[in-house]
Design an enzyme around this catalytic site. Structure first.
Site, PDB file in Angstrom:
ATOM      1  N   SER A  23     -41.108  -0.741 -53.496  1.00 36.64           N
ATOM      2  CA  SER A  23     -40.058  -1.315 -52.645  1.00 36.64           C
ATOM      3  C   SER A  23     -40.336  -1.049 -51.173  1.00 36.64           C
ATOM      4  O   SER A  23     -40.146  -1.914 -50.317  1.00 36.64           O
ATOM      5  CB  SER A  23     -38.705  -0.714 -53.026  1.00 36.64           C
ATOM      6  OG  SER A  23     -38.379  -1.083 -54.350  1.00 36.64           O
ATOM      7  N   ASP A  49     -48.115  -6.208 -57.166  1.00 37.25           N
ATOM      8  CA  ASP A  49     -47.021  -6.694 -56.311  1.00 37.25           C
ATOM      9  C   ASP A  49     -47.370  -6.600 -54.823  1.00 37.25           C
ATOM     10  O   ASP A  49     -46.976  -7.462 -54.028  1.00 37.25           O
ATOM     11  CB  ASP A  49     -45.735  -5.885 -56.573  1.00 37.25           C
ATOM     12  CG  ASP A  49     -44.970  -6.413 -57.793  1.00 37.25           C
ATOM     13  OD1 ASP A  49     -45.530  -7.263 -58.522  1.00 37.25           O
ATOM     14  OD2 ASP A  49     -43.821  -5.984 -58.003  1.00 37.25           O
ATOM     15  N   ASN A  94     -45.417 -12.192 -59.844  1.00 37.38           N
ATOM     16  CA  ASN A  94     -44.042 -11.964 -60.296  1.00 37.38           C
ATOM     17  C   ASN A  94     -43.395 -10.896 -59.421  1.00 37.38           C
ATOM     18  O   ASN A  94     -42.592 -10.091 -59.885  1.00 37.38           O
ATOM     19  CB  ASN A  94     -44.031 -11.556 -61.771  1.00 37.38           C
ATOM     20  CG  ASN A  94     -42.633 -11.626 -62.366  1.00 37.38           C
ATOM     21  OD1 ASN A  94     -41.709 -12.181 -61.747  1.00 37.38           O
ATOM     22  ND2 ASN A  94     -42.450 -11.051 -63.547  1.00 37.38           N
ATOM     23  N   ARG A 124     -36.940 -16.688 -62.705  1.00 34.19           N
ATOM     24  CA  ARG A 124     -36.107 -15.664 -62.051  1.00 34.19           C
ATOM     25  C   ARG A 124     -35.338 -16.317 -60.900  1.00 34.19           C
ATOM     26  O   ARG A 124     -35.932 -16.929 -60.005  1.00 34.19           O
ATOM     27  CB  ARG A 124     -36.995 -14.507 -61.543  1.00 34.19           C
ATOM     28  CG  ARG A 124     -37.698 -13.791 -62.681  1.00 34.19           C
ATOM     29  CD  ARG A 124     -38.513 -12.620 -62.197  1.00 34.19           C
ATOM     30  NE  ARG A 124     -37.667 -11.579 -61.615  1.00 34.19           N
ATOM     31  CZ  ARG A 124     -38.139 -10.532 -60.936  1.00 34.19           C
ATOM     32  NH1 ARG A 124     -39.448 -10.403 -60.745  1.00 34.19           N
ATOM     33  NH2 ARG A 124     -37.311  -9.638 -60.458  1.00 34.19           N
ATOM     34  N   SER A 170     -28.829 -10.090 -57.787  1.00 35.11           N
ATOM     35  CA  SER A 170     -29.934  -9.298 -57.228  1.00 35.11           C
ATOM     36  C   SER A 170     -29.617  -8.901 -55.797  1.00 35.11           C
ATOM     37  O   SER A 170     -29.156  -9.729 -55.001  1.00 35.11           O
ATOM     38  CB  SER A 170     -31.225 -10.113 -57.267  1.00 35.11           C
ATOM     39  OG  SER A 170     -32.240  -9.430 -56.560  1.00 35.11           O
ATOM     40  N   SER A 171     -29.889  -7.643 -55.485  1.00 39.59           N
ATOM     41  CA  SER A 171     -29.709  -7.173 -54.107  1.00 39.59           C
ATOM     42  C   SER A 171     -30.843  -7.669 -53.214  1.00 39.59           C
ATOM     43  O   SER A 171     -30.756  -7.595 -51.991  1.00 39.59           O
ATOM     44  CB  SER A 171     -29.688  -5.643 -54.084  1.00 39.59           C
ATOM     45  OG  SER A 171     -30.978  -5.132 -54.391  1.00 39.59           O
ATOM     46  N   GLN A 172     -31.916  -8.146 -53.835  1.00 37.95           N
ATOM     47  CA  GLN A 172     -33.079  -8.562 -53.033  1.00 37.95           C
ATOM     48  C   GLN A 172     -32.746  -9.754 -52.131  1.00 37.95           C
ATOM     49  O   GLN A 172     -33.385  -9.937 -51.098  1.00 37.95           O
ATOM     50  CB  GLN A 172     -34.256  -8.905 -53.943  1.00 37.95           C
ATOM     51  CG  GLN A 172     -34.823  -7.679 -54.654  1.00 37.95           C
ATOM     52  CD  GLN A 172     -36.003  -8.027 -55.559  1.00 37.95           C
ATOM     53  OE1 GLN A 172     -36.495  -9.149 -55.569  1.00 37.95           O
ATOM     54  NE2 GLN A 172     -36.455  -7.061 -56.343  1.00 37.95           N
ATOM     55  N   SER A 198     -27.241  -3.126 -57.587  1.00 37.12           N
ATOM     56  CA  SER A 198     -28.421  -2.381 -57.114  1.00 37.12           C
ATOM     57  C   SER A 198     -28.279  -1.917 -55.663  1.00 37.12           C
ATOM     58  O   SER A 198     -29.220  -1.987 -54.874  1.00 37.12           O
ATOM     59  CB  SER A 198     -29.685  -3.268 -57.254  1.00 37.12           C
ATOM     60  OG  SER A 198     -29.820  -3.758 -58.551  1.00 37.12           O
ATOM     61  N   ASP A 314     -34.046   0.145 -62.501  1.00 45.72           N
ATOM     62  CA  ASP A 314     -35.430   0.289 -62.980  1.00 45.72           C
ATOM     63  C   ASP A 314     -35.601   1.596 -63.752  1.00 45.72           C
ATOM     64  O   ASP A 314     -36.137   1.617 -64.860  1.00 45.72           O
ATOM     65  CB  ASP A 314     -36.417   0.237 -61.802  1.00 45.72           C
ATOM     66  CG  ASP A 314     -36.421  -1.125 -61.107  1.00 45.72           C
ATOM     67  OD1 ASP A 314     -35.709  -2.034 -61.573  1.00 45.72           O
ATOM     68  OD2 ASP A 314     -37.125  -1.278 -60.093  1.00 45.72           O
ATOM     69  N   LYS A 341     -35.060  -9.916 -64.861  1.00 47.58           N
ATOM     70  CA  LYS A 341     -36.196  -9.231 -64.242  1.00 47.58           C
ATOM     71  C   LYS A 341     -37.508  -9.663 -64.922  1.00 47.58           C
ATOM     72  O   LYS A 341     -37.628 -10.843 -65.244  1.00 47.58           O
ATOM     73  CB  LYS A 341     -35.935  -7.736 -64.238  1.00 47.58           C
ATOM     74  CG  LYS A 341     -34.690  -7.432 -63.362  1.00 47.58           C
ATOM     75  CD  LYS A 341     -34.481  -5.986 -63.128  1.00 47.58           C
ATOM     76  CE  LYS A 341     -33.185  -5.739 -62.394  1.00 47.58           C
ATOM     77  NZ  LYS A 341     -33.398  -5.507 -60.959  1.00 47.58           N
ATOM     78  N   GLU A 342     -38.466  -8.773 -65.126  1.00 47.28           N
ATOM     79  CA  GLU A 342     -39.776  -9.173 -65.629  1.00 47.28           C
ATOM     80  C   GLU A 342     -39.687  -9.931 -66.948  1.00 47.28           C
ATOM     81  O   GLU A 342     -40.533 -10.752 -67.282  1.00 47.28           O
ATOM     82  CB  GLU A 342     -40.674  -7.950 -65.783  1.00 47.28           C
ATOM     83  CG  GLU A 342     -41.335  -7.485 -64.496  1.00 47.28           C
ATOM     84  CD  GLU A 342     -40.404  -6.823 -63.501  1.00 47.28           C
ATOM     85  OE1 GLU A 342     -39.166  -6.998 -63.586  1.00 47.28           O
ATOM     86  OE2 GLU A 342     -40.918  -6.133 -62.599  1.00 47.28           O
ATOM     87  N   ARG A 345     -34.771  -7.871 -70.143  1.00 43.40           N
ATOM     88  CA  ARG A 345     -35.004  -6.475 -70.521  1.00 43.40           C
ATOM     89  C   ARG A 345     -33.957  -5.942 -71.506  1.00 43.40           C
ATOM     90  O   ARG A 345     -34.235  -4.990 -72.244  1.00 43.40           O
ATOM     91  CB  ARG A 345     -35.021  -5.583 -69.271  1.00 43.40           C
ATOM     92  CG  ARG A 345     -36.270  -5.762 -68.448  1.00 43.40           C
ATOM     93  CD  ARG A 345     -36.259  -4.951 -67.162  1.00 43.40           C
ATOM     94  NE  ARG A 345     -37.602  -4.887 -66.601  1.00 43.40           N
ATOM     95  CZ  ARG A 345     -37.888  -4.398 -65.403  1.00 43.40           C
ATOM     96  NH1 ARG A 345     -36.918  -3.927 -64.617  1.00 43.40           N
ATOM     97  NH2 ARG A 345     -39.128  -4.351 -64.978  1.00 43.40           N
ATOM     98  N   HIS A 386     -44.280  -4.140 -67.006  1.00 45.72           N
ATOM     99  CA  HIS A 386     -44.839  -2.806 -66.752  1.00 45.72           C
ATOM    100  C   HIS A 386     -43.937  -1.676 -67.198  1.00 45.72           C
ATOM    101  O   HIS A 386     -44.377  -0.667 -67.740  1.00 45.72           O
ATOM    102  CB  HIS A 386     -45.146  -2.678 -65.252  1.00 45.72           C
ATOM    103  CG  HIS A 386     -43.995  -3.003 -64.347  1.00 45.72           C
ATOM    104  ND1 HIS A 386     -43.718  -2.311 -63.200  1.00 45.72           N
ATOM    105  CD2 HIS A 386     -43.006  -3.949 -64.416  1.00 45.72           C
ATOM    106  CE1 HIS A 386     -42.656  -2.815 -62.609  1.00 45.72           C
ATOM    107  NE2 HIS A 386     -42.217  -3.812 -63.329  1.00 45.72           N
ATOM    108  N   ARG A 387     -42.620  -1.823 -66.975  1.00 48.80           N
ATOM    109  CA  ARG A 387     -41.728  -0.685 -67.278  1.00 48.80           C
ATOM    110  C   ARG A 387     -41.555  -0.474 -68.782  1.00 48.80           C
ATOM    111  O   ARG A 387     -41.324   0.643 -69.228  1.00 48.80           O
ATOM    112  CB  ARG A 387     -40.372  -0.852 -66.580  1.00 48.80           C
ATOM    113  CG  ARG A 387     -40.512  -0.883 -65.087  1.00 48.80           C
ATOM    114  CD  ARG A 387     -39.277  -0.521 -64.315  1.00 48.80           C
ATOM    115  NE  ARG A 387     -39.509  -0.883 -62.926  1.00 48.80           N
ATOM    116  CZ  ARG A 387     -40.257  -0.169 -62.065  1.00 48.80           C
ATOM    117  NH1 ARG A 387     -40.807   0.949 -62.452  1.00 48.80           N
ATOM    118  NH2 ARG A 387     -40.444  -0.589 -60.828  1.00 48.80           N
ATOM    119  N   LYS A 412     -48.632  -4.147 -62.367  1.00 44.51           N
ATOM    120  CA  LYS A 412     -47.643  -4.689 -61.409  1.00 44.51           C
ATOM    121  C   LYS A 412     -47.256  -3.642 -60.372  1.00 44.51           C
ATOM    122  O   LYS A 412     -47.127  -3.942 -59.187  1.00 44.51           O
ATOM    123  CB  LYS A 412     -46.407  -5.189 -62.152  1.00 44.51           C
ATOM    124  CG  LYS A 412     -45.405  -5.922 -61.251  1.00 44.51           C
ATOM    125  CD  LYS A 412     -44.256  -6.513 -62.043  1.00 44.51           C
ATOM    126  CE  LYS A 412     -43.414  -7.473 -61.209  1.00 44.51           C
ATOM    127  NZ  LYS A 412     -42.503  -6.841 -60.265  1.00 44.51           N
TER     128      LYS A 412
END
Ligand SMILES: O=C(O)C1=C[C@@H](OP(=O)(O)O)[C@@H](O)[C@H](O)C1
Ligand SMILES: C=C(OP(=O)(O)O)C(=O)O
Length: 426
Positions: A23, A49, A94, A124, A170-172, A198, A314, A341-342, A345, A386-387, A412
């Site tokens: 991040s 990323d 992604n 997404r 999403s906070s993004q 988030s 996450d 997300k990816e 989940r 990845h997670r 990622k």
């Protein structure tokens, strides 16, 4: 497909110096680009990323000197908007932390851009960000499905004003808008609609904007004002903190497996909300010690918890597999946006946890995990997430052999994750 068989690990012990935060790395690259002066970033994460962000900046003509081996990059700041009058197509894999901020940064500049990514990126959502930019005059078209990338952006220098943004998915999106606000022609007021998810990621954004010289008035995360006349200025050197989400796997390994693990690069001073993962482990019964720049964890008798984990989406995935080694059920609440997300989940974690024998209830926005005394071997599908690969490795630490399919998906955010885990396995 490649697979990795993990044998039981009887004990973990040691120190992990964390790779840079994803991040923070991607935010720092963009802020350094927009700032006046050159910025030397150290401990930059080297992962997919970040590579997507770097490739995009290269395509857009940003100059930098990257010493990959030393995890250091010197970025030549533009002292203002990105990409004036250019045309470019950017492939962003992604990486949400590249797609969302770059969409905003390009929409407020000038030129024509196409932003695309891998198939999952096209599933997404990005509509809330596009809707927030539209009233400022941004022209953004959806090239395939409404509300999703790929995007075609025709940019024309935008002024400020007042916008609303939906913060419930999403906070993004809010992060993206905040980061580009100082580059608008006037001041900007942002009102947040819906419950902001988030939230601690917004603190990362605001903290980093401040380091680059821009102050934001934060009215209780419901509205934000960025006064005009502010400009990003390079802080000179900027050290990227260790990744707190990546830290979660090693801290949990210690909580489950015995021994003591210290992660270096995050601690009480960290900007990242995911440092509070350690508080959740402590609430479960692990022994946790904090320093300004480290967290140390040792085994405890773990018990299940019932918690709202919206603030640590996450790291909460790591709690889901840690729960297998606790006494009693664990409920992870308010995590609806795991679905965007990816992979989805919530469904993916429920499916894989059931494969190893847990009794799992998948709600619309929660997961309840009932551990089983009889864990069994399974081949864990990782859904290019990845997670999932990283958090299921914890089974081996708990004494249960496990096979991880497509372990390379950790690239990622953490390409050498399994080697690092091996380095503390005794
Ligand atoms: O701003 C960021 O750096 C991030 C915000 C979070 O996403 P959401 O805000 O979409 O939950 C998090 O899951 C992601 O890995 C990184
Ligand atoms: C949700 C994640 O990534 P992104 O930055 O692409 O949203 C993540 O890393 O868990």
């Amino acid at each position: 497909m490649e697979q990795l068989h993990l044998s039981p690990i009887s004990r973990v012990d040691g120190v992990i110096t964390l790779p840079g935060s994803k991040s923070i790395s991607n935010r720092a690259l963009l802020l350094a680009t927009l700032a006046s002066g050159s910025t030397r970033l150290t401990n930059l994460l080297d992962s997919d990323d970040i590579r997507h962000m770097l490739n995009a900046l290269t395509t857009l003509g940003v100059s930098y000197d990257y010493d990959r081996g030393a995890a250091t990059i010197e970025v030549e700041g533009l002292g203002g908007r990105l990409a004036r009058g250019q045309q470019a197509e950017l492939y962003l894999g992604n990486a949400g932390t590249a797609m969302r901020p770059l969409a905003a940064a390009l929409a407020i500049g000038s030129g024509q851009f196409v932003l695309t990514g891998e198939p999952r990126m096209k599933e997404r959502p990005i509509g809330h960000l596009v809707e927030a930019l539209a009233p400022l005059g941004a022209e953004i078209r959806y090239l395939e499905n409404p509300g999703y990338p790929p995007l075609a952006i025709t940019a024309a220098d935008l002024g400020g004003g007042e916008v609303e943004i939906d913060g419930s998915i999403s906070s993004q999106f809010l992060t993206a808008l905040l980061m580009v606000a100082p580059l608008l022609g006037g001041s900007l007021t942002i009102r947040v609609k819906g419950e902001l998810v988030s939230k601690p990621y917004i603190d990362i954004t605001l903290g980093m904007m401040a380091r680059f010289g821009v102050e934001v008035e934060n009215r209780d995360y419901q509205s934000f004002k960025i006064a005009s006349g502010q400009q990003y200025v390079s802080p000179g050197d900027y050290l990227v903190e260790g990744d707190a989400s990546s830290a979660s796997y090693f801290l949990a390994a210690a909580a489950i497996g015995g021994g003591t693990v210290e992660v270096r690069g995050v601690g009480t001073d960290s900007l990242q909300g995911d440092k509070h993962f350690a508080d959740v482990l402590a609430a479960m019964g692990a022994r946790v010690e904090w320093g300004r720049d480290f967290i140390r964890c040792g085994r405890g008798t773990l018990k299940g918890v019932d918690m709202d984990m919206n603030a640590i989406p996450d790291a909460a995935m790591t709690i889901a597999t840690t729960a297998l080694f606790a006494e009693g059920p664990t409920t992870i609440r308010n995590i609806y946006n795991w679905r965007v997300k990816e992979t989805d989940r919530l469904t993916a974690m429920a499916t894989e946890l059931r494969k190893v024998g847990a009794l799992v209830e998948e709600g619309e926005d929660y997961l309840r995990i009932e551990p089983t005394p009889q864990l069994r071997h399974a081949e864990i599908a990782t859904y290019n997430d990845h997670r999932i690969a990283m958090c299921f490795a914890l089974l081996a630490v708990g004494g249960q052999p496990v096979t991880i399919l497509d372990p390379g998906c950790t690239a990622k955010t953490f390409p050498d994750f399994f080697d690092r885990l091996a380095s503390i396995s005794r």
